[in-house]
Design a protein around this motif. Structure first.
Motif, PDB file in Angstrom:
ATOM      1  N   ILE A  58       0.834  -1.204   0.000  1.00 19.95           N
ATOM      2  CA  ILE A  58       0.000   0.000   0.000  1.00 19.95           C
ATOM      3  C   ILE A  58       0.869   1.255   0.000  1.00 19.95           C
ATOM      4  CG2 ILE A  58      -1.633   1.340   1.380  1.00 19.95           C
ATOM      5  CD1 ILE A  58      -2.834  -1.399   2.252  1.00 19.95           C
ATOM      6  N   ALA A  59       1.891   1.273   0.842  1.00 18.65           N
ATOM      7  CA  ALA A  59       2.777   2.435   0.907  1.00 18.65           C
ATOM      8  C   ALA A  59       3.526   2.613  -0.405  1.00 18.65           C
ATOM      9  CB  ALA A  59       3.754   2.278   2.064  1.00 18.65           C
ATOM     10  N   HIS A  60       3.973   1.513  -0.992  1.00 21.31           N
ATOM     11  CA  HIS A  60       4.696   1.592  -2.262  1.00 21.31           C
ATOM     12  C   HIS A  60       3.808   2.170  -3.357  1.00 21.31           C
ATOM     13  CE1 HIS A  60       6.746   0.130  -5.912  1.00 21.31           C
ATOM     14  NE2 HIS A  60       7.843   0.271  -5.166  1.00 21.31           N
ATOM     15  N   ARG A  61       2.574   1.705  -3.427  1.00 26.05           N
ATOM     16  CA  ARG A  61       1.643   2.197  -4.443  1.00 26.05           C
ATOM     17  C   ARG A  61       1.345   3.684  -4.242  1.00 26.05           C
ATOM     18  NH1 ARG A  61      -2.910  -1.576  -4.750  1.00 26.05           N
ATOM     19  NH2 ARG A  61      -1.357  -2.771  -5.893  1.00 26.05           N
ATOM     20  N   ARG A  62       1.117   4.087  -2.969  1.00 33.34           N
ATOM     21  CA  ARG A  62       0.804   5.509  -2.716  1.00 33.34           C
ATOM     22  C   ARG A  62       2.003   6.401  -3.004  1.00 33.34           C
ATOM     23  NH1 ARG A  62      -3.104   7.063   1.952  1.00 33.34           N
ATOM     24  NH2 ARG A  62      -2.501   8.997   0.946  1.00 33.34           N
ATOM     25  N   MET A  63       3.198   5.943  -2.652  1.00 33.54           N
ATOM     26  CA  MET A  63       4.383   6.781  -2.895  1.00 33.54           C
ATOM     27  C   MET A  63       4.695   6.887  -4.374  1.00 33.54           C
ATOM     28  SD  MET A  63       6.976   6.221   0.195  1.00 33.54           S
ATOM     29  CE  MET A  63       6.479   6.561   1.859  1.00 33.54           C
ATOM     30  N   ASN A  64       4.393   5.838  -5.145  1.00 29.38           N
ATOM     31  CA  ASN A  64       4.575   5.926  -6.592  1.00 29.38           C
ATOM     32  C   ASN A  64       3.639   6.946  -7.207  1.00 29.38           C
ATOM     33  OD1 ASN A  64       6.725   4.324  -7.258  1.00 29.38           O
ATOM     34  ND2 ASN A  64       5.507   2.467  -7.481  1.00 29.38           N
ATOM     35  N   LYS A  65       2.423   7.061  -6.678  1.00 28.04           N
ATOM     36  CA  LYS A  65       1.484   8.061  -7.193  1.00 28.04           C
ATOM     37  C   LYS A  65       1.924   9.474  -6.824  1.00 28.04           C
ATOM     38  CE  LYS A  65      -2.652   5.193  -7.237  1.00 28.04           C
ATOM     39  NZ  LYS A  65      -3.967   4.951  -6.622  1.00 28.04           N
ATOM     40  N   VAL A  66       2.487   9.639  -5.630  1.00 25.61           N
ATOM     41  CA  VAL A  66       2.884  10.965  -5.171  1.00 25.61           C
ATOM     42  C   VAL A  66       4.146  11.431  -5.890  1.00 25.61           C
ATOM     43  CG1 VAL A  66       3.729  12.242  -3.176  1.00 25.61           C
ATOM     44  CG2 VAL A  66       1.781  10.728  -2.941  1.00 25.61           C
ATOM     45  N   MET A  67       5.098  10.535  -6.078  1.00 25.08           N
ATOM     46  CA  MET A  67       6.398  10.938  -6.636  1.00 25.08           C
ATOM     47  C   MET A  67       6.459  10.789  -8.106  1.00 25.08           C
ATOM     48  SD  MET A  67       9.023   9.555  -3.845  1.00 25.08           S
ATOM     49  CE  MET A  67       9.154  10.313  -2.265  1.00 25.08           C
TER      50      MET A  67
END
Length: 144
Positions: free
Chosen positions: A135-144
């Motif tokens: 979940i964190a990996h997916r959200r950080m990919n969207k943010v960055m």
């Protein structure tokens, strides 16, 4: 004393007082432990009491500890420094890997000892770690 520090002091004092009540209940139950009926409850009250006493005392001490405005400003600057952010992220990554390894070793130990319920719980904890990572990996990919 501002409102935030006063509320911290009140919360810390209340936690410490409840910890003392739990310790007193533990001491009372230790007098009743003759056939082993209250062993688990007494141990839980002991742990809860000393944990709350320490946490409440630390919270109250933090509320009473005064920091100069210059030191607060310097601390905020250091906290938002890019290098410190990267160091914190690297340390958290190492901690996550270590937690996963510890859970895997505990699972193996529990299964060897025949504690299958504990083994299943540690495997479930590993799945939670994996889910949080994804979940964190997916959200950080969207943010960055």
């Amino acid at each position: 004393m501002n409102r935030h520090k006063r509320s911290l002091l009140i919360a810390g004092t209340a936690m410490a007082a409840f910890g003392l009540v739990c310790i007193a209940a533990w001491a009372y139950l230790m007098g009743l432990v003759d056939n082993g009926r209250f062993d688990g409850l007494a141990g839980a009250l002991c742990g809860l009491g000393f944990g709350l006493l320490g946490g409440g005392g630390a919270t109250a001490a933090m509320a009473l500890w005064r920091v100069s405005p210059d030191r607060e400003r310097q601390k905020e600057i250091e906290q938002h420094d890019e290098r410190n952010i990267q160091v914190n992220r690297a340390a958290l990554s190492v901690t996550a890997v270590a937690a996963f390894i510890v859970l895997a070793v505990l699972t193996f130990i529990f299964v060897v000892m025949g504690w299958f319920a504990a083994g299943i719980l540690t495997v479930a904890a590993m799945y939670v770690l994996i889910a949080v990572y994804l979940i964190a990996h997916r959200r950080m990919n969207k943010v960055m």
